[in-house]
Design a protein around this motif. Structure first.
Motif, PDB file in Angstrom:
ATOM      1  N   GLU A 128       3.077   5.533   9.970  1.00 64.56           N
ATOM      2  CA  GLU A 128       3.895   5.291   8.762  1.00 64.56           C
ATOM      3  C   GLU A 128       3.314   6.094   7.613  1.00 64.56           C
ATOM      4  OE1 GLU A 128       4.335   1.164   7.814  1.00 64.56           O
ATOM      5  OE2 GLU A 128       5.641   1.596   6.087  1.00 64.56           O
ATOM      6  N   ILE A 184      -2.054  -2.887  13.395  1.00 63.91           N
ATOM      7  CA  ILE A 184      -2.587  -1.774  12.641  1.00 63.91           C
ATOM      8  C   ILE A 184      -3.861  -1.291  13.349  1.00 63.91           C
ATOM      9  CG2 ILE A 184      -3.768  -1.126  10.502  1.00 63.91           C
ATOM     10  CD1 ILE A 184      -1.698  -2.832   9.024  1.00 63.91           C
ATOM     11  N   ASP A 211       2.749  -2.739  16.972  1.00 65.06           N
ATOM     12  CA  ASP A 211       2.816  -3.511  15.725  1.00 65.06           C
ATOM     13  C   ASP A 211       1.451  -3.925  15.166  1.00 65.06           C
ATOM     14  OD1 ASP A 211       5.447  -3.193  15.443  1.00 65.06           O
ATOM     15  OD2 ASP A 211       6.049  -5.222  16.127  1.00 65.06           O
ATOM     16  N   ARG A 226       0.048   2.268  13.814  1.00 61.94           N
ATOM     17  CA  ARG A 226       0.202   0.980  14.502  1.00 61.94           C
ATOM     18  C   ARG A 226       0.363   1.221  15.976  1.00 61.94           C
ATOM     19  NH1 ARG A 226       3.374  -0.029   9.947  1.00 61.94           N
ATOM     20  NH2 ARG A 226       2.779  -1.924   8.780  1.00 61.94           N
ATOM     21  N   ILE A 250      -0.502   4.847   7.917  1.00 64.82           N
ATOM     22  CA  ILE A 250      -0.870   3.644   8.661  1.00 64.82           C
ATOM     23  C   ILE A 250      -0.445   3.882  10.094  1.00 64.82           C
ATOM     24  CG2 ILE A 250      -0.460   1.188   8.996  1.00 64.82           C
ATOM     25  CD1 ILE A 250       0.207   1.085   5.965  1.00 64.82           C
ATOM     26  N   ARG A 289      -7.279   0.036  13.355  1.00 61.30           N
ATOM     27  CA  ARG A 289      -8.367   0.196  12.407  1.00 61.30           C
ATOM     28  C   ARG A 289      -9.559   0.925  13.029  1.00 61.30           C
ATOM     29  NH1 ARG A 289      -6.066  -4.700  10.949  1.00 61.30           N
ATOM     30  NH2 ARG A 289      -5.583  -4.792   8.719  1.00 61.30           N
ATOM     31  N   PRO A 308       0.812  -1.229   0.000  1.00 59.16           N
ATOM     32  CA  PRO A 308       0.000   0.000   0.000  1.00 59.16           C
ATOM     33  C   PRO A 308       0.840   1.271   0.000  1.00 59.16           C
ATOM     34  CG  PRO A 308      -0.636  -1.513   1.755  1.00 59.16           C
ATOM     35  CD  PRO A 308       0.651  -1.993   1.242  1.00 59.16           C
TER      36      PRO A 308
END
Lengths: 383, 73
Positions: free
Chosen positions: A369, A353, A351, A348, A346, A355, A336
């Motif tokens: 990120e 993600i 570690d 996190r 993104i 959502r 992505p």
């Protein structure tokens, strides 16, 4: 002279002497003839009126008594001996005192060379017609006979030459020797008997009948019908080594092989040991060469297989790794990141993600990120 | 559930790549697939490293006991 009979009724009976006289008269009317045969039992004495001998048919053994006036006989100066072949010219006669039938000889001739030749030719034709000399009767000589039968004369240089030639060529040869008369009137029978005797001996695989060179008469025994027939029925293969190249006694024709020299005869009956040994050595050398070659070839093949075996896992591993890296390359290309480049990020937490805002609490530390680079941040509030 | 074999992991990775390549996955889905793909890559790579190590070790042992070389200086 009158032959008288005594009458007993209707039976006419002769006395012995008148019977003999009658037969004698009748025999005396027969014509004179030539008879051929072998001289045996020759009896001559100076005080006798007549010479006696028995004429024998060499082939069939039939006998005939012969008498000749001693004066006539001596005048012929034949110096005849027993066993000699003669032609006798005479007429049948009955010795009346004894009732003995015999041939009254008027002349005797020694059987000459021409006659011998003619007789030989006739015998040759006869035996050839019986197929005794046929090529298809010839047997192959053994390559390595267990024992060799040798029929030679007791005095003959032929014996020595042949023994030398055989043992020179093949020193371990085993030879059974039958020495016999090879010359003179008794020769043919003596050779035939020696041949039979030697064939009966154990382990004899080949028989050589040998005689050195000689005159036509000297070689005649080797054309004798009895010897030829004995050779024809000999249970083992035969070699005729008689006389020289130009001589062709019938033994040469009936034997399975002929040789004109002792060396040639030796070549026929034994292999050359030196040559045999050399050939054996060569065979052994090429055998070991062949075995070694096969061994080397097999070892090379095995080593090749081993190398392949050793390389195979690495090769497979590398192929898998290449496939994996290919998949990974494609995965990365599809990441992505391109989306992030457009301004997305993104987030996190530990570690994971993020959502949903429910995943974080205010004050929690998060990683963000971006299309280019990333940074750490702290959550102010959740909504 | 036991750990997948190399082949199973690789097959899954390959299907993920194909799924992503088809382009019909949502962003969210794409990220999940991508993460899974990276994990599968790590698994496969580790398995290959392990296999490589075993092969090297075995080769070393074979070299040491090479037949016929034992008695030679």
């Amino acid at each position: 002279m009158k032959v008288e009979a005594t009458e007993y009724g209707d039976r006419r009976v002769f006395s012995v002497s008148s019977f003999n006289r009658g037969i004698g008269d009748w025999l005396a009317r027969l014509p004179t003839v030539w008879v051929e045969g072998e001289v045996t039992e020759l009896r001559r004495q100076d005080r006798w009126q007549s010479v006696f001998l028995t004429l024998k048919d060499p082939a069939e053994g039939a006998c005939l008594g012969v008498t000749m006036a001693r004066g006539q006989f001596d005048a012929l100066r034949l110096d005849l001996g027993n066993g000699e072949r003669v032609h006798v010219f005479g007429r049948p006669e009955l010795f009346e005192a004894r009732g003995d039938f015999r041939l009254r000889a008027l002349s005797i001739e020694r059987f000459g060379l021409g006659e011998h030749l003619a007789a030989l030719e006739r015998l040759k034709q006869k035996l050839a017609a019986e197929g005794l000399f046929a090529a298809e009767r010839k047997r192959r000589l053994p390559r390595l006979p267990r024992r060799i039968g040798l029929v030679t004369g007791n005095d003959a240089a032929a014996k020595r030459d042949l023994l030398t030639a055989i043992t020179h060529r093949f020193p371990p040869a085993r030879i059974l020797l039958a020495e016999t008369y090879v010359q003179g009137p008794r020769a043919a029978i003596a050779i035939t008997e020696a041949l039979r005797a030697i064939c009966a001996a154990p382990e004899i695989d080949v028989v050589v009948v040998a005689r050195g060179g000689g005159s036509f008469e000297d070689l005649l025994p080797f054309s004798d019908e009895r010897l030829i027939r004995a050779l024809a029925v000999c249970p083992v293969p035969t070699v005729s080594a008689v006389g020289h190249e130009q001589d062709t006694p019938l033994s040469d024709l009936v034997a399975d092989a002929r040789a004109s020299t002792p060396t040639a005869a030796a070549r026929l009956v034994v292999p050359d040991l030196a040559e045999l040994t050399a050939r054996l050595d060569r065979s052994r050398a090429s055998l070991s060469r062949g075995a070694r070659g096969t061994l080397d070839r097999e070892r090379r093949r095995l080593n090749g297989a081993r190398d392949h075996l050793r390389r195979a896992p690495m090769l497979m591993l590398e192929r898998r790794r290449a496939a994996l890296e290919h998949s990974a390359g494609r995965l990365r290309a599809l990441s992505p990141r391109a989306t992030l480049e457009r301004g997305y990020a993104i987030v996190r937490v530990e570690d994971e993600i993020v959502r949903s805002s429910s995943q974080v609490d205010p004050g929690a530390k998060v990683d963000v990120e971006l299309g280019t680079g990333s940074f750490g941040a702290r959550v102010e509030e959740t909504r | 559930m036991s750990e997948p074999t190399f082949e199973e992991a690789q097959r899954e990775l390959e299907s993920i790549v194909q799924r992503l390549e088809s382009g019909d996955a949502s962003l969210d889905e794409a990220i999940t697939l991508w993460e899974r793909g990276e994990e599968l890559y790590r698994v496969c790579s580790a398995k290959l490293d392990a296999a490589h190590g075993r092969i090297e070790e075995l080769a070393k042992r074979v070299e040491q006991v090479k037949p016929g070389n034992g008695a030679q200086a």
